[in-house]
Motif scaffolding. Structure first.
Motif, PDB file in Angstrom:
ATOM      1  N   VAL A   1       0.945  -1.140  -0.012  1.00  0.00           N
ATOM      2  CA  VAL A   1      -0.024   0.000  -0.078  1.00  0.00           C
ATOM      3  C   VAL A   1       0.927   1.355  -0.133  1.00  0.00           C
ATOM      4  N   HIS A   2       1.955   1.245   0.447  1.00  0.00           N
ATOM      5  CA  HIS A   2       2.846   2.257   0.542  1.00  0.00           C
ATOM      6  C   HIS A   2       3.334   2.502  -1.013  1.00  0.00           C
ATOM      7  N   LEU A   3       3.745   1.306  -1.711  1.00  0.00           N
ATOM      8  CA  LEU A   3       4.166   1.815  -2.876  1.00  0.00           C
ATOM      9  C   LEU A   3       2.911   2.106  -4.151  1.00  0.00           C
ATOM     10  N   GLU A   4       2.173   1.358  -3.860  1.00  0.00           N
ATOM     11  CA  GLU A   4       0.993   1.323  -4.799  1.00  0.00           C
ATOM     12  C   GLU A   4      -0.223   2.300  -4.728  1.00  0.00           C
ATOM     13  N   GLY A   5      -0.338   2.741  -3.218  1.00  0.00           N
ATOM     14  CA  GLY A   5      -1.276   3.609  -2.790  1.00  0.00           C
ATOM     15  C   GLY A   5      -2.534   2.708  -2.391  1.00  0.00           C
ATOM     16  N   PRO A   6      -3.660   3.243  -2.225  1.00  0.00           N
ATOM     17  CA  PRO A   6      -4.703   2.458  -1.624  1.00  0.00           C
ATOM     18  C   PRO A   6      -5.167   1.229  -2.476  1.00  0.00           C
ATOM     19  N   LEU A   7      -5.199   0.156  -1.687  1.00  0.00           N
ATOM     20  CA  LEU A   7      -5.597  -1.294  -2.444  1.00  0.00           C
ATOM     21  C   LEU A   7      -6.887  -1.784  -1.884  1.00  0.00           C
TER      22      LEU A   7
ATOM     23  N   ARG B   1     -18.074  -8.916  -5.205  1.00  0.00           N
ATOM     24  CA  ARG B   1     -18.534  -8.469  -3.760  1.00  0.00           C
ATOM     25  C   ARG B   1     -17.612  -7.237  -3.337  1.00  0.00           C
ATOM     26  N   PRO B   2     -18.065  -6.282  -2.935  1.00  0.00           N
ATOM     27  CA  PRO B   2     -17.244  -5.059  -2.771  1.00  0.00           C
ATOM     28  C   PRO B   2     -16.364  -5.259  -1.528  1.00  0.00           C
ATOM     29  N   SER B   3     -14.929  -4.985  -1.620  1.00  0.00           N
ATOM     30  CA  SER B   3     -13.944  -5.138  -0.927  1.00  0.00           C
ATOM     31  C   SER B   3     -13.421  -3.917   0.005  1.00  0.00           C
ATOM     32  N   PRO B   4     -13.226  -3.888   1.081  1.00  0.00           N
ATOM     33  CA  PRO B   4     -12.555  -2.730   1.789  1.00  0.00           C
ATOM     34  C   PRO B   4     -11.383  -2.122   1.383  1.00  0.00           C
ATOM     35  N   VAL B   5     -10.960  -1.025   1.199  1.00  0.00           N
ATOM     36  CA  VAL B   5      -9.994  -0.427   0.630  1.00  0.00           C
ATOM     37  C   VAL B   5      -8.948  -0.250   1.817  1.00  0.00           C
ATOM     38  N   ILE B   6      -7.622  -0.759   1.637  1.00  0.00           N
ATOM     39  CA  ILE B   6      -6.572  -0.467   2.785  1.00  0.00           C
ATOM     40  C   ILE B   6      -5.691   0.696   2.175  1.00  0.00           C
ATOM     41  N   ALA B   7      -5.627   1.827   2.944  1.00  0.00           N
ATOM     42  CA  ALA B   7      -4.445   2.881   2.415  1.00  0.00           C
ATOM     43  C   ALA B   7      -3.581   3.210   3.374  1.00  0.00           C
ATOM     44  N   PRO B   8      -2.371   3.647   3.278  1.00  0.00           N
ATOM     45  CA  PRO B   8      -1.493   4.382   4.279  1.00  0.00           C
ATOM     46  C   PRO B   8      -1.972   5.150   5.228  1.00  0.00           C
TER      47      PRO B   8
ATOM     48  N   ALA C   1      -4.697 -10.939  -3.974  1.00  0.00           N
ATOM     49  CA  ALA C   1      -4.176 -11.403  -5.388  1.00  0.00           C
ATOM     50  C   ALA C   1      -2.965 -11.317  -5.318  1.00  0.00           C
ATOM     51  N   ALA C   2      -2.301 -10.082  -4.841  1.00  0.00           N
ATOM     52  CA  ALA C   2      -0.678  -9.808  -4.800  1.00  0.00           C
ATOM     53  C   ALA C   2       0.012 -10.375  -4.000  1.00  0.00           C
ATOM     54  N   THR C   3      -0.438 -10.808  -2.625  1.00  0.00           N
ATOM     55  CA  THR C   3       0.154 -11.667  -1.837  1.00  0.00           C
ATOM     56  C   THR C   3       0.319 -13.237  -1.951  1.00  0.00           C
ATOM     57  N   GLY C   4      -0.716 -13.742  -2.569  1.00  0.00           N
ATOM     58  CA  GLY C   4      -0.994 -15.123  -2.501  1.00  0.00           C
ATOM     59  C   GLY C   4      -1.566 -15.711  -1.195  1.00  0.00           C
ATOM     60  N   LEU C   5      -1.740 -14.769  -0.167  1.00  0.00           N
ATOM     61  CA  LEU C   5      -2.426 -15.178   0.877  1.00  0.00           C
ATOM     62  C   LEU C   5      -3.829 -15.415   0.867  1.00  0.00           C
ATOM     63  N   ASN C   6      -4.378 -16.102   1.791  1.00  0.00           N
ATOM     64  CA  ASN C   6      -5.984 -16.283   1.618  1.00  0.00           C
ATOM     65  C   ASN C   6      -6.653 -14.967   2.094  1.00  0.00           C
ATOM     66  N   ARG C   7      -7.830 -14.940   2.044  1.00  0.00           N
ATOM     67  CA  ARG C   7      -8.662 -13.436   2.200  1.00  0.00           C
ATOM     68  C   ARG C   7      -8.667 -13.353   3.644  1.00  0.00           C
ATOM     69  N   SER C   8      -8.929 -14.451   4.347  1.00  0.00           N
ATOM     70  CA  SER C   8      -8.925 -14.060   6.011  1.00  0.00           C
ATOM     71  C   SER C   8      -7.706 -13.767   6.655  1.00  0.00           C
ATOM     72  N   THR C   9      -6.631 -14.296   6.038  1.00  0.00           N
ATOM     73  CA  THR C   9      -5.222 -13.821   6.725  1.00  0.00           C
ATOM     74  C   THR C   9      -5.069 -12.286   6.317  1.00  0.00           C
ATOM     75  N   VAL C  10      -5.416 -11.997   4.880  1.00  0.00           N
ATOM     76  CA  VAL C  10      -5.173 -10.573   4.663  1.00  0.00           C
ATOM     77  C   VAL C  10      -6.041  -9.716   5.661  1.00  0.00           C
ATOM     78  N   ALA C  11      -7.208  -9.971   5.811  1.00  0.00           N
ATOM     79  CA  ALA C  11      -8.276  -9.251   6.773  1.00  0.00           C
ATOM     80  C   ALA C  11      -7.744  -9.193   7.980  1.00  0.00           C
ATOM     81  N   ALA C  12      -6.968 -10.117   8.553  1.00  0.00           N
ATOM     82  CA  ALA C  12      -6.512 -10.144   9.728  1.00  0.00           C
ATOM     83  C   ALA C  12      -5.225  -9.098  10.024  1.00  0.00           C
ATOM     84  N   LEU C  13      -4.493  -9.430   8.847  1.00  0.00           N
ATOM     85  CA  LEU C  13      -3.219  -8.603   8.749  1.00  0.00           C
ATOM     86  C   LEU C  13      -3.667  -7.104   8.488  1.00  0.00           C
TER      87      LEU C  13
END
Length: 389
Positions: A23-29, A71-78, A36-48
């Motif tokens: 998110v630092h390099l690419e901006g809000p994601l 399905r709408p997905s929340p956006v993570i931003a710095p 998709a970018a990390t290859g982690l599952n959705r629940s792991t990404v949500a927890a992180l």
């Protein structure tokens, strides 16, 4: 059991670092894109993402309402409050800027000086500026570190400024001085190397893995190298001092200093002189030269382009980059006739080495050194968000 716990902790920290870095390099994601970018599952990404929110490093925003596919997905931003202070001491000014983890620069101050600042004075100016900002524009910010972009040789192992010739600094413990003055973690790097990093990550060199970057400032010409996507610092961190090379000068009429190095001949001071300016920041100098119809200005720009083209051709022959990026007053020299510069480089370089070579001016303009110094300051946080947070 303890070994397994340690392994889990290491993986967890790396995953946090991976998300924060994206998110630092690419901006809000969106969380979906992070998955998709990390290859982690959705629940792991949500927890992180939730953990990074709790640490105050990112913020979660509502899904983009224009994205109606799936399905709408929340956006993570710095988090906009996470900030580094970037400093560039020069012979004519000390420039101090606040740079957010989101890439914004909410405040910048150019403190012009009529003398060579000492390391101690630099540390004092930085501390005073941070103190003013903390009671004003940065009162809600979280300042994580200070990064300094110095026009000189900086020892990579400890940030000691071994030699900044134009500032007349030798073995200056700048990192220690600024840490003591500000109470903040501090890192120090060569200005041109940090400019190269900034342009590689966010500017004209984004997505390009083999880059030569030359920076022209009040203290002369420095350079940075990106090879196979990695910054090249050399054994002690001193690589890239292109300004100290002696280019061949075909016409004796073009030489201004007998035996001079590149930065003696391709010089900001000479451009200021023909523009009739005693001092100026980059945009002011560039504008004055562009607006001038003086034959002396045109002749000086052409002379500097000729010499710069020879220096670049030598570098291209040695390093075979796909891109050359020019920043500072070198961008002004190149921009005065970019086709002439590119043609002159190609004519003097080995044909195979110059195949598909691109010469560009820095895309980040006067922000490049601030962004590079901030990137160095953010490095520890990006590598291990838990340790710094």
């Amino acid at each position: 059991m303890s070994e397994r716990v340690g392994t889990f902790d290491g993986v967890h920290r790396r995953n946090l670092s991976k998300l924060l870095g994206l998110v630092h390099l690419e901006g809000p994601l969106s969380r979906a894109r992070l998955t998709a970018a990390t290859g982690l599952n959705r629940s792991t990404v949500a927890a992180l993402a939730g953990e990074l929110v709790e640490l105050g490093l990112v913020e979660e925003r509502a899904p983009d309402p224009t994205n109606r596919v799936g399905r709408p997905s929340p956006v993570i931003a710095p988090h906009p409050g996470v900030t580094a202070v970037a400093v560039n001491p020069e012979v004519d000014a000390v420039t101090i800027a606040a740079v957010g983890l989101d890439g914004r620069i909410p405040v910048r101050e150019r403190i012009e000086v009529d003398h060579l600042v000492s390391p101690e004075e630099t540390a004092r100016l930085v501390a005073e500026e941070i103190g003013r900002w903390r009671s004003g524009v940065l009162r809600r910010a979280r300042i994580v570190a200070v990064g300094l972009a110095v026009p000189g040789l900086v020892r990579a192992s400890d940030g000691l400024v071994r030699f900044a010739p134009h500032l007349e600094w030798r073995d200056a413990p700048l990192r220690t001085l600024v840490e003591e003055a500000t109470g903040l973690p501090t890192v120090v790097g060569n200005d041109a190397s940090l400019g190269a990093m900034a342009e590689h990550l966010f500017g004209a060199g984004r997505g390009v893995d083999d880059i030569i970057y030359l920076n022209g400032g009040a203290s002369g010409i420095g350079g940075g190298l990106i090879v196979h996507g990695l910054a090249v610092g050399g054994a002690g961190g001193y690589a890239g001092e292109f300004g100290q090379n002696r280019p061949g000068i075909a016409s004796a009429d073009d030489r201004r200093r007998p035996g001079g190095v590149l930065e003696d001949e391709v010089s900001r001071a000479r451009l200021l002189e023909v523009a009739g300016l005693a001092a100026a920041d980059e945009p002011t100098l560039a504008a004055a030269l562009a607006a001038s119809d003086s034959p002396d200005v045109a002749a000086e720009l052409a002379r500097q382009r000729r010499i710069l083209s020879t220096a670049l051709a030598n570098a291209v022959n040695v390093l075979n980059p796909s891109l050359v990026v020019l920043g500072g007053f070198l961008a002004t020299v190149a921009g005065s006739d970019p086709d002439a510069l590119a043609t002159a480089v190609a004519e003097q370089a080995m044909p195979a080495a110059a195949e598909d070579l691109d010469v560009r001016v820095a895309a980040l303009g006067e922000d490049r050194l601030a962004i590079g110094a901030a990137e160095l300051a953010f490095q520890a946080l990006l590598e291990d968000p838990l340790q710094v947070a």
